[in-house]
Scaffold this active site. Structure first.
Site, short mmCIF file in Angstrom:
data_model
loop_
_atom_site.label_atom_id
_atom_site.label_comp_id
_atom_site.label_asym_id
_atom_site.label_seq_id
_atom_site.Cartn_x
_atom_site.Cartn_y
_atom_site.Cartn_z
N HIS A 51 0.84 -1.21 0.00
CA HIS A 51 0.00 0.00 0.00
C HIS A 51 0.87 1.26 0.00
O HIS A 51 0.57 2.24 -0.68
CB HIS A 51 -0.88 0.04 1.26
N GLU A 163 -0.73 -3.94 -9.09
CA GLU A 163 -0.76 -5.08 -10.03
C GLU A 163 -1.00 -6.39 -9.29
O GLU A 163 -1.36 -7.38 -9.90
CB GLU A 163 0.57 -5.15 -10.78
N ASP A 165 -3.40 -7.20 -7.55
CA ASP A 165 -4.78 -7.56 -7.87
C ASP A 165 -4.99 -7.23 -9.35
O ASP A 165 -5.62 -6.23 -9.70
CB ASP A 165 -5.74 -6.79 -6.97
N GLN A 168 -8.42 -6.91 -11.02
CA GLN A 168 -9.07 -5.70 -10.46
C GLN A 168 -8.53 -4.44 -11.13
O GLN A 168 -9.30 -3.53 -11.48
CB GLN A 168 -8.82 -5.63 -8.96
N MET A 199 3.08 -9.22 -0.85
CA MET A 199 2.50 -8.70 0.40
C MET A 199 1.00 -8.61 0.27
O MET A 199 0.48 -8.25 -0.78
CB MET A 199 3.08 -7.32 0.71
P1 AMP Z 1 -6.47 -3.76 -0.39
O1 AMP Z 1 -6.35 -2.92 0.84
O2 AMP Z 1 -5.98 -5.15 -0.24
O3 AMP Z 1 -7.84 -3.64 -1.02
O4 AMP Z 1 -5.48 -3.13 -1.45
C1 AMP Z 1 -5.51 -1.76 -1.76
C2 AMP Z 1 -4.62 -1.52 -2.94
O5 AMP Z 1 -3.29 -1.91 -2.64
C3 AMP Z 1 -5.04 -2.30 -4.19
O6 AMP Z 1 -4.89 -1.48 -5.33
C4 AMP Z 1 -4.07 -3.44 -4.19
O7 AMP Z 1 -3.82 -3.97 -5.48
C5 AMP Z 1 -2.82 -2.76 -3.66
N1 AMP Z 1 -1.88 -3.75 -3.12
C6 AMP Z 1 -2.16 -4.71 -2.20
N2 AMP Z 1 -1.07 -5.48 -2.00
C7 AMP Z 1 -0.08 -4.99 -2.80
C8 AMP Z 1 1.27 -5.35 -3.04
N3 AMP Z 1 1.86 -6.38 -2.43
N4 AMP Z 1 1.98 -4.62 -3.93
C9 AMP Z 1 1.40 -3.57 -4.58
N5 AMP Z 1 0.13 -3.19 -4.39
C10 AMP Z 1 -0.61 -3.88 -3.52
#
Ligand code: AMP
Length: 293
Positions: A51, A163, A165, A168, A199
């Protein structure tokens, strides 16, 4: 006489947190003064370095950065982990303060979905290709609806998505294009642990034994990509990869090679660019990952 003692390093300022649409409008109008650009980073909290990489990229793109923290009930099935989804509010705030974020948008569920709310975005074609959608049929409808609302609420110039997700990211990009939204969706490469595990807030669910097995996913993706690049037929490379994942103790949802933009199935390496995507469960924890070929 001793001079005044050295100044303590200043504690980073906690960004303002707004929880109502009315306050958000006032706050974003203020941020946008003198035409300052805004980048939005949508999250569900439980922030990790993935994030924070999105936030760093947001800061490079725009003068102002808004981070939303909202665990969106509309994208969880009744059987999924909405109630137990990790919530780490104080640590999230400290991490965002350290990065000097301008505003945190943390609406309540009632503010996002007030009594009588009934509209829904029907997500674009890339949300219906038999990957995440096949295993979480309600998911992209919930994501598209909340992201469309976040885009309308914040009216950013840029929106950052990981990327990690991958489907998404493609769904949100297509939706923004189809609806003529005036913003650029920016994809950010996946941030990984030292051993290669992507992560994810859900990694916190893994037991020690599961955590040790989890990096298999990325290892298999890398091996498959290498074999495909070396000319092995895609079906053969995937068959080997699927067996390796299952041998490591995962219940596999899918391991697929798809066209990197449309996510349509591919038969041959000439259908470039290719992306490998995987989803599998380790115990109760569902992990996803993907890489370019
Ligand atoms: P989430 O809180 O899991 O909904 O993720 C919020 C945003 O962070 C989304 O755009 C995810 O794709 C991105 N995200 C989650 N994990 C990672 C990661 N390991 N590397 C890059 N972006 C991430």
């Amino acid at each position: 006489m001793k001079r005044a003692s050295k100044r303590k390093p200043e504690k980073p300022r906690t960004p303002p947190v707004v929880r109502t649409i009315a306050k958000l409008r006032r706050a974003t109008a203020e941020l946008r003064r003198r035409n300052a650009s805004i980048a939005l980073v949508p999250t569900m909290g439980a922030l990790h370095d993935g994030h924070l990489a999105l936030v760093r990229q947001a800061k490079r793109r725009a003068k102002r950065v808004v981070v939303s923290i909202f665990v969106n009930p509309a994208q969880f099935a009744p059987t999924e982990d909405l109630a137990s989804y990790p919530r780490t509010w104080d640590a999230d705030l400290a991490a965002l303060a350290a990065l000097d974020v301008d505003l945190i948008w943390a609406p309540t569920v009632a503010e996002m979905y007030p009594q009588g709310f009934s509209s829904r975005i029907d997500p674009p074609a890339v949300a219906k290709v038999g990957l995440e959608d096949a295993h979480r049929p309600h998911f992209f409808g919930g994501v598209a609806t909340v992201v469309a609302k976040l885009f309308t609420q914040v009216a950013p110039d840029f929106a950052m998505f990981g990327e990690k997700d991958y489907q998404q990211l493609k769904v949100v990009t297509a939706m923004a294009r189809d609806l003529d939204l005036r913003l650029k969706v920016v994809g950010v490469p996946t941030i990984r642990e030292k051993d290669g595990l992507a992560m994810s807030s859900r990694n916190a669910y893994l037991s020690a034994a599961e955590r040790a097995a989890a990096p298999t996913l990325q290892r298999v993706l890398k091996d498959c990509a290498k074999h495909i690049r070396e000319g092995r037929p895609i079906v053969d490379a995937l068959a080997v990869g699927r067996a390796q994942i299952e041998r490591a103790g995962f219940a596999l949802d899918y391991l697929e090679a798809r066209h990197a933009e449309t996510l349509a199935p591919v038969a041959a390496t000439t259908d470039e660019p290719l992306r490998l995507l995987v989803a599998a469960k380790l115990g109760k924890t569902r992990l996803i990952d993907n890489i370019a070929v």
